[in-house]
Design a protein around this motif. Structure first.
Motif, short mmCIF file in Angstrom:
data_model
loop_
_atom_site.label_atom_id
_atom_site.label_comp_id
_atom_site.label_asym_id
_atom_site.label_seq_id
_atom_site.Cartn_x
_atom_site.Cartn_y
_atom_site.Cartn_z
N TYR A 137 0.79 -1.23 0.00
CA TYR A 137 0.00 0.00 0.00
C TYR A 137 0.83 1.29 0.00
O TYR A 137 0.72 2.08 0.94
N SER A 139 0.16 3.79 -1.64
CA SER A 139 -0.82 4.90 -1.64
C SER A 139 -1.22 5.24 -0.20
O SER A 139 -1.41 6.42 0.14
N SER A 140 -1.32 4.22 0.67
CA SER A 140 -1.69 4.49 2.07
C SER A 140 -0.56 5.21 2.81
O SER A 140 -0.81 5.93 3.78
N SER A 237 -12.45 -2.53 3.76
CA SER A 237 -13.01 -1.55 2.82
C SER A 237 -14.47 -1.81 2.47
O SER A 237 -14.94 -2.94 2.55
N GLN A 259 -13.43 -2.74 -4.57
CA GLN A 259 -13.27 -2.76 -3.12
C GLN A 259 -13.36 -4.16 -2.54
O GLN A 259 -12.73 -4.48 -1.55
N HIS A 262 -10.12 -6.10 -1.66
CA HIS A 262 -9.22 -5.76 -0.57
C HIS A 262 -9.11 -6.86 0.48
O HIS A 262 -8.05 -7.08 1.06
N GLU A 327 -18.24 3.55 3.69
CA GLU A 327 -16.95 4.24 3.57
C GLU A 327 -16.89 5.04 2.26
O GLU A 327 -16.57 6.21 2.25
N HIS A 328 -17.22 4.37 1.15
CA HIS A 328 -17.26 5.05 -0.15
C HIS A 328 -18.66 4.96 -0.73
O HIS A 328 -19.28 3.90 -0.66
N GLU A 357 -14.26 5.04 -7.68
CA GLU A 357 -13.62 5.00 -6.37
C GLU A 357 -12.09 4.98 -6.43
O GLU A 357 -11.42 5.69 -5.67
N ASP A 361 -8.80 6.55 -4.28
CA ASP A 361 -7.81 5.73 -3.58
C ASP A 361 -6.38 6.19 -3.88
O ASP A 361 -5.51 6.10 -3.03
N TYR A 362 -6.17 6.64 -5.11
CA TYR A 362 -4.79 6.89 -5.53
C TYR A 362 -4.44 8.34 -5.82
O TYR A 362 -3.30 8.74 -5.70
N HIS A 368 -7.80 8.68 1.55
CA HIS A 368 -8.52 7.40 1.39
C HIS A 368 -8.64 6.64 2.70
O HIS A 368 -9.20 5.54 2.72
N1 LIG Z 1 -9.81 1.56 -0.81
C1 LIG Z 1 -8.90 1.52 0.32
C2 LIG Z 1 -9.60 2.13 1.51
O1 LIG Z 1 -10.74 1.47 1.83
C3 LIG Z 1 -7.62 2.25 0.09
C4 LIG Z 1 -6.74 1.70 -0.98
C5 LIG Z 1 -5.40 1.68 -1.02
N2 LIG Z 1 -5.03 1.16 -2.20
C6 LIG Z 1 -6.10 0.87 -2.87
N3 LIG Z 1 -7.15 1.18 -2.15
#
Ligand SMILES: N[C@H](CO)Cc1c[nH]c[nH+]1
Ligand SMILES: NC(=O)c1ccc[n+]([C@@H]2O[C@H](COP(=O)([O-])OP(=O)(O)OC[C@H]3O[C@@H](n4cnc5c(N)ncnc54)[C@H](O)[C@@H]3O)[C@@H](O)[C@H]2O)c1
Ligand SMILES: [Zn+2]
Length: 434
Positions: A137, A139-140, A237, A259, A262, A327-328, A357, A361-362, A368
């Motif tokens: 992750y 992106s996180s 997620s 989602q 995940h 969440e989304h 979505e 996320d990115y 996110h």
């Molecule tokens: N959708 C996730 C949060 O629920 C965040 C994420 C990171 N990379 C892809 N998606």
């Protein structure tokens, strides 16, 4: 994925079902997590490294737990230049979105000689948890670290679980370096949260822990709350797509799957007024599933927590969406902006068919890390506010206090707190004697 007609009963049973995914419903893991925390608290590094071997199958020592400059340099060599460029572009968007959230200290005074205000200061030391069990992750990393940087946090410490060979993914390391993390440690799970909360020989104690993670991470954050601050508990997620007959079923299916992949505990819900769309979206899901790499995870997630709800009217669909508080939320309707004005509860709202979505996320900029499990009714997305604290500031001149001193004495006496009253009275003894 179950298709059901939306009514009082089906929504109540769906809400019950979704709550099974909440950290509050995982009592069976609570003891295991409490034991991990207690062992790391008392035995520190020794327990931390033993759990890393047990759960991540990686041998980590006090010599290797902290990522070195050499490891970061090697990561830069291994990451594709094109990916580095994307990380840098996303970083600019995320930083500029969060810059707009920054709030200033404020002070106001009046002619009577008072000054009141609020001093806003960044936290000193923050621990950022970046998940890494089932996926990588980077992106996180950006989403957790950039608001802390914008807030001005002095030291940002990151932990993430290592692979079996004890190394971290290069893209995670590069994202951390680009975002401005100070120190990175190769530990994950409840043991990492315990180390950040209590400190070990290798890992310093922090003031607050932020970041999403699996059920063990979520329960550990809950358990150490109070010892340190935490952000909201962002769990598995979720996506909820609100659609009418104008929506493209292929897009709807693709977005639900985005989602579901995940986690087996992830949830994907379509609420629609169109039976035709419901049928077509389901067919598209089956088509996409034939080629998607995380098919096993997706199937489990959709079997347990995937729903298509058929609503008679869009008003009913909106009411159900607000009750679920996903969440989304994607709005794929003829008039998505109008529908958006009626949404009360959602972590992030995506409007129209080009705002899917994963854009959030990115890349788009908003965070996110979002409230899950219905907590969007009272929690907000991770942001700059999570990395600051406030102090009230009070100044009264003697004249200003004199003017109202009897009011305070009366209030304190009403509570029978005579020492409070005395603290005011003692300042005006001379005036009272005259
Ligand atoms: N959708 C996730 C949060 O629920 C965040 C994420 C990171 N990379 C892809 N998606
Ligand atoms: N909301 C968000 O912003 C966001 C972003 C990214 C990911 N996520 C969510 O975060 C989660 C990531 O989970 P993950 O598993 O991939 O990574 P993770 O890093 O959260 O968890 C992996 C760790 O769990 C521990 N663990 C695994 N099995 C264990 C056991 N039996 N007992 C004790 N500890 C154990 C291990 O120590 C391991 O290091 C997913 O649910 C995903 O949906 C949320
Ligand atoms: Zn995602």
């Amino acid at each position: 994925m179950k298709t059901v007609r939306l009514n009082q009963e089906t929504i109540a049973s769906l809400l019950d079902d979704l709550l099974k995914r909440s950290p509050n419903s995982y009592g069976k893991y609570e003891n295991a997590v409490a034991e991990i925390i207690s062992n790391v608290r008392s035995k520190k590094d020794e327990a931390l490294f033993a759990y890393t071997e047990k759960f991540d199958h990686a041998k980590i020592t006090d010599k290797t737990v902290q990522v070195t400059q050499q490891e970061i340099d090697e990561a830069y060599e291994r990451v594709e230049p094109a990916l580095l460029e994307v990380i840098q572009k996303a970083l600019v968007n995320i930083r500029s979105y969060h810059e707009k959230q920054k709030r200033q200290s404020w002070f106001c005074s009046d002619e009577k000689g008072t000054m009141l205000g609020q001093k806003i200061l960044p936290l000193q030391r923050v621990g950022v948890y970046v998940p890494g069990g089932k996926a990588v992750y980077p992106s996180s990393v950006l989403m957790n670290v950039l608001p802390a940087k914008v807030a001005g946090v002095e030291k940002i410490i990151m932990t993430t679980p290592p692979g079996k060979d004890g190394s971290l993914n290069p893209s995670t390391l590069v994202a951390a370096k680009e975002a401005g993390v100070d120190t990175i440690y190769k530990v994950g799970g409840a043991q990492a949260i315990a180390a950040l909360a209590y400190g070990t020989q290798s890992i310093p104690k922090v003031d607050k822990i932020v970041g999403p993670g699996n059920i063990f991470v979520a329960l550990a954050k809950k358990a150490v709350y109070g010892q340190v601050g935490i952000d909201s508990i962002a769990g598995p997620s979720e996506i909820l797509v609100l659609a009418d007959d104008t929506a493209n079923p292929r897009y709807v299916a693709a977005d639900l799957l985005s989602q579901a992949e995940h986690d087996e505990l992830a949830s994907a819900i379509l609420i629609t007024t169109s039976e035709k769309l419901a049928r077509q979206a389901k067919e598209q899901i089956s088509e996409f599933l034939k080629v998607l790499s995380r098919r096993e995870i997706i199937e489990k997630s959709l079997d347990h927590f995937g729903y298509i709800l058929l609503a008679d009217t869009m008003e009913e669909a909106i009411e159900a969406a607000n009750a679920i508080a996903s969440e989304h939320m994607e709005i794929l309707t003829e008039n998505p902006f109008e529908v958006m004005t009626k949404i009360r509860n959602a972590g992030a709202i995506f409007i129209g068919e080009s705002s899917c979505e994963p854009l959030g996320d990115y890349f788009a900029g908003p965070n996110h890390v979002l409230p899950t499990n219905g907590t969007a009714k009272f929690f907000s997305p991770l942001g700059v506010d999570d990395f600051v604290k406030k102090s009230s500031v009070i100044y009264y001149s003697r004249e200003a206090l004199h003017e109202i001193h009897r009011d305070i004495i009366q209030f304190a006496n009403c509570e029978q707190l005579t020492a409070h009253a005395n603290s005011i009275a003692v300042r005006f003894e001379k005036e009272e004697k005259q």
